[in-house]
Design an enzyme around this catalytic site. Sequence first.
Site, PDB file in Angstrom:
ATOM      1  N   ASP A  26       0.826  -1.213   0.000  1.00  0.00           N
ATOM      2  CA  ASP A  26       0.000   0.000   0.000  1.00  0.00           C
ATOM      3  C   ASP A  26       0.857   1.259   0.000  1.00  0.00           C
ATOM      4  O   ASP A  26       0.861   2.034   0.968  1.00  0.00           O
ATOM      5  CB  ASP A  26      -0.960  -0.030   1.188  1.00  0.00           C
ATOM      6  CG  ASP A  26      -1.940  -1.183   1.074  1.00  0.00           C
ATOM      7  OD1 ASP A  26      -2.267  -1.592  -0.053  1.00  0.00           O
ATOM      8  OD2 ASP A  26      -2.380  -1.699   2.125  1.00  0.00           O
ATOM      9  N   LYS A  78      -0.063  -7.921  -3.448  1.00  0.00           N
ATOM     10  CA  LYS A  78      -1.404  -7.332  -3.515  1.00  0.00           C
ATOM     11  C   LYS A  78      -1.260  -5.836  -3.745  1.00  0.00           C
ATOM     12  O   LYS A  78      -0.556  -5.158  -2.998  1.00  0.00           O
ATOM     13  CB  LYS A  78      -2.151  -7.600  -2.207  1.00  0.00           C
ATOM     14  CG  LYS A  78      -3.607  -7.164  -2.259  1.00  0.00           C
ATOM     15  CD  LYS A  78      -4.336  -7.529  -0.997  1.00  0.00           C
ATOM     16  CE  LYS A  78      -4.297  -6.457   0.056  1.00  0.00           C
ATOM     17  NZ  LYS A  78      -4.947  -5.189  -0.315  1.00  0.00           N
ATOM     18  N   ASP A 107      -6.482  -5.741  -5.442  1.00  0.00           N
ATOM     19  CA  ASP A 107      -7.562  -5.829  -4.441  1.00  0.00           C
ATOM     20  C   ASP A 107      -8.661  -4.822  -4.815  1.00  0.00           C
ATOM     21  O   ASP A 107      -8.917  -3.873  -4.090  1.00  0.00           O
ATOM     22  CB  ASP A 107      -6.963  -5.549  -3.062  1.00  0.00           C
ATOM     23  CG  ASP A 107      -7.913  -5.832  -1.928  1.00  0.00           C
ATOM     24  OD1 ASP A 107      -9.020  -6.330  -2.183  1.00  0.00           O
ATOM     25  OD2 ASP A 107      -7.530  -5.541  -0.774  1.00  0.00           O
ATOM     26  N   ARG A 108      -9.303  -5.068  -5.950  1.00  0.00           N
ATOM     27  CA  ARG A 108     -10.209  -4.090  -6.542  1.00  0.00           C
ATOM     28  C   ARG A 108     -11.565  -4.017  -5.827  1.00  0.00           C
ATOM     29  O   ARG A 108     -12.277  -3.041  -5.949  1.00  0.00           O
ATOM     30  CB  ARG A 108     -10.391  -4.444  -8.026  1.00  0.00           C
ATOM     31  CG  ARG A 108     -11.425  -3.676  -8.800  1.00  0.00           C
ATOM     32  CD  ARG A 108     -11.048  -2.195  -8.907  1.00  0.00           C
ATOM     33  NE  ARG A 108     -12.009  -1.472  -9.717  1.00  0.00           N
ATOM     34  CZ  ARG A 108     -13.244  -1.151  -9.342  1.00  0.00           C
ATOM     35  NH1 ARG A 108     -13.694  -1.494  -8.146  1.00  0.00           N
ATOM     36  NH2 ARG A 108     -14.038  -0.476 -10.155  1.00  0.00           N
ATOM     37  N   LYS A 109     -11.926  -5.081  -5.127  1.00  0.00           N
ATOM     38  CA  LYS A 109     -13.228  -5.171  -4.440  1.00  0.00           C
ATOM     39  C   LYS A 109     -14.358  -4.752  -5.376  1.00  0.00           C
ATOM     40  O   LYS A 109     -15.145  -3.842  -5.094  1.00  0.00           O
ATOM     41  CB  LYS A 109     -13.247  -4.354  -3.155  1.00  0.00           C
ATOM     42  CG  LYS A 109     -12.237  -4.877  -2.126  1.00  0.00           C
ATOM     43  CD  LYS A 109     -12.341  -4.195  -0.788  1.00  0.00           C
ATOM     44  CE  LYS A 109     -11.322  -4.696   0.211  1.00  0.00           C
ATOM     45  NZ  LYS A 109      -9.935  -4.263  -0.047  1.00  0.00           N
ATOM     46  N   ASP A 156     -20.073  -4.330  -8.744  1.00  0.00           N
ATOM     47  CA  ASP A 156     -21.153  -3.917  -9.645  1.00  0.00           C
ATOM     48  C   ASP A 156     -21.752  -5.124 -10.379  1.00  0.00           C
ATOM     49  O   ASP A 156     -21.306  -6.254 -10.212  1.00  0.00           O
ATOM     50  CB  ASP A 156     -20.612  -2.874 -10.643  1.00  0.00           C
ATOM     51  CG  ASP A 156     -21.673  -1.836 -10.990  1.00  0.00           C
ATOM     52  OD1 ASP A 156     -22.842  -2.231 -11.213  1.00  0.00           O
ATOM     53  OD2 ASP A 156     -21.350  -0.644 -11.050  1.00  0.00           O
ATOM     54  N   ILE A 157     -22.745  -4.872 -11.199  1.00  0.00           N
ATOM     55  CA  ILE A 157     -23.343  -5.949 -11.996  1.00  0.00           C
ATOM     56  C   ILE A 157     -22.308  -6.460 -13.001  1.00  0.00           C
ATOM     57  O   ILE A 157     -21.349  -5.756 -13.339  1.00  0.00           O
ATOM     58  CB  ILE A 157     -24.625  -5.476 -12.717  1.00  0.00           C
ATOM     59  CG1 ILE A 157     -24.321  -4.283 -13.636  1.00  0.00           C
ATOM     60  CG2 ILE A 157     -25.689  -5.105 -11.693  1.00  0.00           C
ATOM     61  CD1 ILE A 157     -25.482  -3.896 -14.543  1.00  0.00           C
ATOM     62  N   TYR A 203      -6.285  -7.136  14.041  1.00  0.00           N
ATOM     63  CA  TYR A 203      -5.202  -8.045  13.670  1.00  0.00           C
ATOM     64  C   TYR A 203      -5.239  -9.341  14.480  1.00  0.00           C
ATOM     65  O   TYR A 203      -5.603  -9.353  15.657  1.00  0.00           O
ATOM     66  CB  TYR A 203      -3.841  -7.385  13.891  1.00  0.00           C
ATOM     67  CG  TYR A 203      -3.557  -6.263  12.915  1.00  0.00           C
ATOM     68  CD1 TYR A 203      -3.415  -6.523  11.554  1.00  0.00           C
ATOM     69  CD2 TYR A 203      -3.439  -4.946  13.350  1.00  0.00           C
ATOM     70  CE1 TYR A 203      -3.162  -5.494  10.651  1.00  0.00           C
ATOM     71  CE2 TYR A 203      -3.179  -3.914  12.459  1.00  0.00           C
ATOM     72  CZ  TYR A 203      -3.045  -4.202  11.110  1.00  0.00           C
ATOM     73  OH  TYR A 203      -2.794  -3.188  10.223  1.00  0.00           O
TER      74      TYR A 203
HETATM   75  P1  5BU Z   1      -2.419  -3.864   6.779  1.00  0.00           P
HETATM   76  O1  5BU Z   1      -1.444  -2.759   6.670  1.00  0.00           O
HETATM   77  O2  5BU Z   1      -1.728  -5.242   6.983  1.00  0.00           O
HETATM   78  O3  5BU Z   1      -3.493  -3.611   7.779  1.00  0.00           O
HETATM   79  O4  5BU Z   1      -3.088  -3.921   5.327  1.00  0.00           O
HETATM   80  C1  5BU Z   1      -4.178  -4.738   5.031  1.00  0.00           C
HETATM   81  C2  5BU Z   1      -4.469  -4.762   3.553  1.00  0.00           C
HETATM   82  O5  5BU Z   1      -5.469  -5.752   3.301  1.00  0.00           O
HETATM   83  C3  5BU Z   1      -4.992  -3.486   2.952  1.00  0.00           C
HETATM   84  O6  5BU Z   1      -4.475  -3.362   1.645  1.00  0.00           O
HETATM   85  C4  5BU Z   1      -6.507  -3.667   2.883  1.00  0.00           C
HETATM   86  O7  5BU Z   1      -7.103  -3.057   1.752  1.00  0.00           O
HETATM   87  C5  5BU Z   1      -6.626  -5.161   2.738  1.00  0.00           C
HETATM   88  N1  5BU Z   1      -7.842  -5.739   3.353  1.00  0.00           N
HETATM   89  C6  5BU Z   1      -8.076  -5.697   4.701  1.00  0.00           C
HETATM   90  O8  5BU Z   1      -7.285  -5.167   5.475  1.00  0.00           O
HETATM   91  N2  5BU Z   1      -9.214  -6.288   5.201  1.00  0.00           N
HETATM   92  C7  5BU Z   1     -10.129  -6.889   4.417  1.00  0.00           C
HETATM   93  O9  5BU Z   1     -11.122  -7.426   4.916  1.00  0.00           O
HETATM   94  C8  5BU Z   1      -9.861  -6.913   3.027  1.00  0.00           C
HETATM   95  C9  5BU Z   1      -8.716  -6.346   2.517  1.00  0.00           C
HETATM   96 BR1  5BU Z   1     -11.049  -7.731   1.892  1.00  0.00          BR
END
Ligand code: 5BU
Length: 266
Positions: free
Chosen positions: A38, A60, A91-93, A96-97, A221
């Site tokens: 990210d 991801k 991780d586009r989530k 939509d249809i 977490y």
């Molecule tokens: P973290 O820094 O380990 O908290 O990042 C978690 C990543 O996983 C982050 O890119 C979220 O968009 C992604 N994620 C999430 O945290 N929880 C979910 O339920 C889903 C994706 Br689906």
Amino acid sequence: MDPASIWGKRWLNCNQPIAKKYMEVVCKKQSLVVLAADKSTMDELNQLVEDVGDYISALKTHVDLIEDWTEEKWLKFISHTKKKNLIIFEDRKHGDIGKIAKKQMGGIYNIKAWADLVTAHLISGPSILDGLEESWKSINRNGGVLVLAQMSSEGNLLKLPEYTNSAVELSKKHAICFGYIGNGSRPSELIELRNIVGDEKMIWTPGVNLKVEDGELGQRYGNPTNAIKAGSDGIIVGSGIYNTKNPKEMAKEYAEISWRALLERK
Ligand code: 5BU
């Protein structure tokens, strides 16, 4: 390392092509780490993958986080990740249809051209899986969808058993379904999800960190070993790796922990 002996039932029963590839990569790299990269700039992203690429099996992305994105820089980055033998997961989530989800795999980012996997909610029904499948087929690429069956964030609406059961029931037989997103922060919920899913599909889990506590803005977490022993096949870790003094050492540590947990799970 022979994937059949390491993955056991999962290798035998899970025939989705990208899932097979992932299980092989895990055995080569001895890591179940899916890095949540990210980052906000191309330089940061390139540097992170350079540092930790040897200790992760999948990458991801959130392509729309990148402030200085250009097609040229992105495709160069993707070709670099291929050299590191990484499965690419946007991780586009989608939500939509079907016909719009299909179009959304194109557009400026043209996700279908470089992503091996994407995430999708099933809130709009199963046509979304058909749309995503058609998008990859249109350019003769294989892809897979991780359906959100659970989420890691506090107060989310993907409730057990109702929502989770329906999401799995609607998608399990679909060829494009690579597997499910489960809640890495709650091993007991993961065990329930694994029971519903069976052995034919992957479960990957965000919300994993060696520091088991609540994170920023509702993130929760859980511990990586517990997640894998409860049925997770891929631990999605972001800030637990990149927000540390030495991301390379941290990635190595998560890799070792995850591999040990998989060996002990058999
Ligand atoms: P973290 O820094 O380990 O908290 O990042 C978690 C990543 O996983 C982050 O890119 C979220 O968009 C992604 N994620 C999430 O945290 N929880 C979910 O339920 C889903 C994706 Br689906």
